[in-house]
Enzyme design. Structure first.
Site, PDB file in Angstrom:
ATOM      1  N   GLU A 217       4.456  -0.422   1.677  1.00 42.07           N
ATOM      2  CA  GLU A 217       4.563  -0.576   0.219  1.00 42.07           C
ATOM      3  C   GLU A 217       4.457  -2.026  -0.240  1.00 42.07           C
ATOM      4  O   GLU A 217       4.316  -2.301  -1.425  1.00 42.07           O
ATOM      5  CB  GLU A 217       5.881  -0.004  -0.327  1.00 42.07           C
ATOM      6  CG  GLU A 217       6.099   1.468  -0.090  1.00 42.07           C
ATOM      7  CD  GLU A 217       7.412   1.955  -0.718  1.00 42.07           C
ATOM      8  OE1 GLU A 217       8.040   1.187  -1.483  1.00 42.07           O
ATOM      9  OE2 GLU A 217       7.803   3.099  -0.426  1.00 42.07           O
TER      10      GLU A 217
ATOM     11  N   GLU B 104       0.828  -1.208   0.000  1.00 46.90           N
ATOM     12  CA  GLU B 104       0.000   0.000   0.000  1.00 46.90           C
ATOM     13  C   GLU B 104       0.858   1.252   0.000  1.00 46.90           C
ATOM     14  O   GLU B 104       2.045   1.225   0.281  1.00 46.90           O
ATOM     15  CB  GLU B 104      -0.932   0.014   1.215  1.00 46.90           C
ATOM     16  CG  GLU B 104      -0.322  -0.445   2.527  1.00 46.90           C
ATOM     17  CD  GLU B 104       0.838   0.346   3.037  1.00 46.90           C
ATOM     18  OE1 GLU B 104       0.780   1.601   2.955  1.00 46.90           O
ATOM     19  OE2 GLU B 104       1.817  -0.235   3.524  1.00 46.90           O
TER      20      GLU B 104
END
Length: 349
Positions: A317, A174
């Site tokens: 991430e 994310e």
């Protein structure tokens, strides 16, 4: 709504016959039983997930969901909100942390704009924007129930497309400034924790501001009164679009019987949502690492999952998940490349 319902219905349990066969082979490999520890457990879990003792995870993809949060306006993050859009664009340029590790692991990075505050017109970024960030959950629901379901279904759609293209192992990641606030709220509500028990520094919030961040989360919960027994209600009231999207990826992977690697704290929140919607989805999850975020240990204890790595990571991430791809692939190589005691000619007394 129908896509989510169909996906949930398609999720079954692990293939016990395949797991038994995998364990039998692993125990006979040319090594002392149990000497490769968690690697052996992973090989057996992968067999249960796929139904194949000789599993392959050689076509790997990390799906990164990007979105902004209205609660940013409450001062819960130290960095400019524009970083969400900047880093989302950097991902398709291949220059962020998850991209560096993905190159080393031979994994594809799939970037999805599911709710970034800015329009991003850059080749390589999927535009599935629901709207320009969630609403401020301290003052009202972060999103509508329909938007929460839509976020999950976007994750399902993206995951299904990657699996249809040949991906046999997925990971979630994310990008979203303030998403540790939403994640802490989800974990607090579903796990019945006090906000101060699970709130952390995120991307670098000063320690002395943690009390205020917990207060914002507490206010959001008290104002919206999310139903802790209704995953969609929790996601809608105190969640984020990217969190819903990652939950959808988890559910799709489980329905398609593919392993899905969970990253850090934000993805733990997604796992909470997915597991509440269908408890069997947990069997298809492999947690990559123990986040350095304060609430990580409590969250994983609640999920009943053990991380593979503990490296002090809190980047997000999908970076930690991609690091774990190498461990999963090692487990498959162990099963395929090692011989059994009998095949090696070793006879034990």
């Amino acid at each position: 709504m129908q896509l989510m319902k169909d996906t949930l219905k398609a999720i079954g349990g692990l293939d016990q016959k395949a797991m038994d066969a995998a364990k039998a082979r692993v125990d006979k490999l040319v090594k002392p039983p149990g000497s490769l520890g968690r690697i052996e457990d992973i090989a057996i879990q992968l067999a249960g997930i796929t139904g194949d003792v000789f599993t392959s995870v050689d076509n790997k993809a990390v799906i990164v969901m990007a979105a902004d949060h209205g609660v940013y306006s409450e001062g819960v993050a130290p960095n400019p909100q524009a970083i969400t859009a900047i880093q989302t664009m950097n991902m398709v340029k291949g220059v962020t942390g998850v991209c560096a590790f993905a190159k080393q692991a031979g994994a594809k990075v799939v970037v999805v704009d599911i709710g970034v505050m800015e329009d991003i017109n850059l080749a390589g970024i999927r535009n599935n924007k629901i709207r320009y960030g969630t609403s401020n959950m301290r003052k009202g629901p972060a999103m509508t129930r329909e938007e929460a379901i839509k976020s999950i279904e976007i994750g399902i759609e993206v995951a299904n497309e990657e699996i249809d293209k040949g991906a046999n192992c997925l990971a979630i990641g994310e990008m979203g400034i303030s998403n540790t606030t939403a994640s802490s709220a989800i974990i607090a509500v579903i796990g019945n924790f006090k906000p101060q028990e699970v709130v952390g520094v995120g991307a670098g919030l000063p320690i002395h501001q943690l009390g205020y961040k917990a207060e914002v989360i507490r206010d959001a919960i008290n104002h919206n009164l999310p139903n802790s027994k209704d995953a969609i209600d929790v996601l809608a009231k105190v969640g984020g679009f990217e969190i819903g999207g990652m939950a959808g990826v988890i559910l799709a992977a489980a329905a398609k019987r593919k392993p899905v690697v969970i990253d850090g704290f934000i993805s733990y929140a997604s796992a909470f949502i997915a597991a509440m919607l269908e408890p069997k989805a947990k069997d298809f999850m492999i947690v990559s690492h123990m986040t350095a975020e304060k609430g990580g240990a409590k969250a994983l204890e609640y999920l009943g999952k053990k991380p593979l790595l503990d490296l002090g990571l809190r980047l997000g991430e999908g970076s930690g998940a991609v690091l774990a791809f190498n461990i999963l692939e090692a487990a498959t190589y162990m099963v395929k490349e090692m011989v059994t005691l009998e095949e090696s000619g070793i006879v034990l007394g």
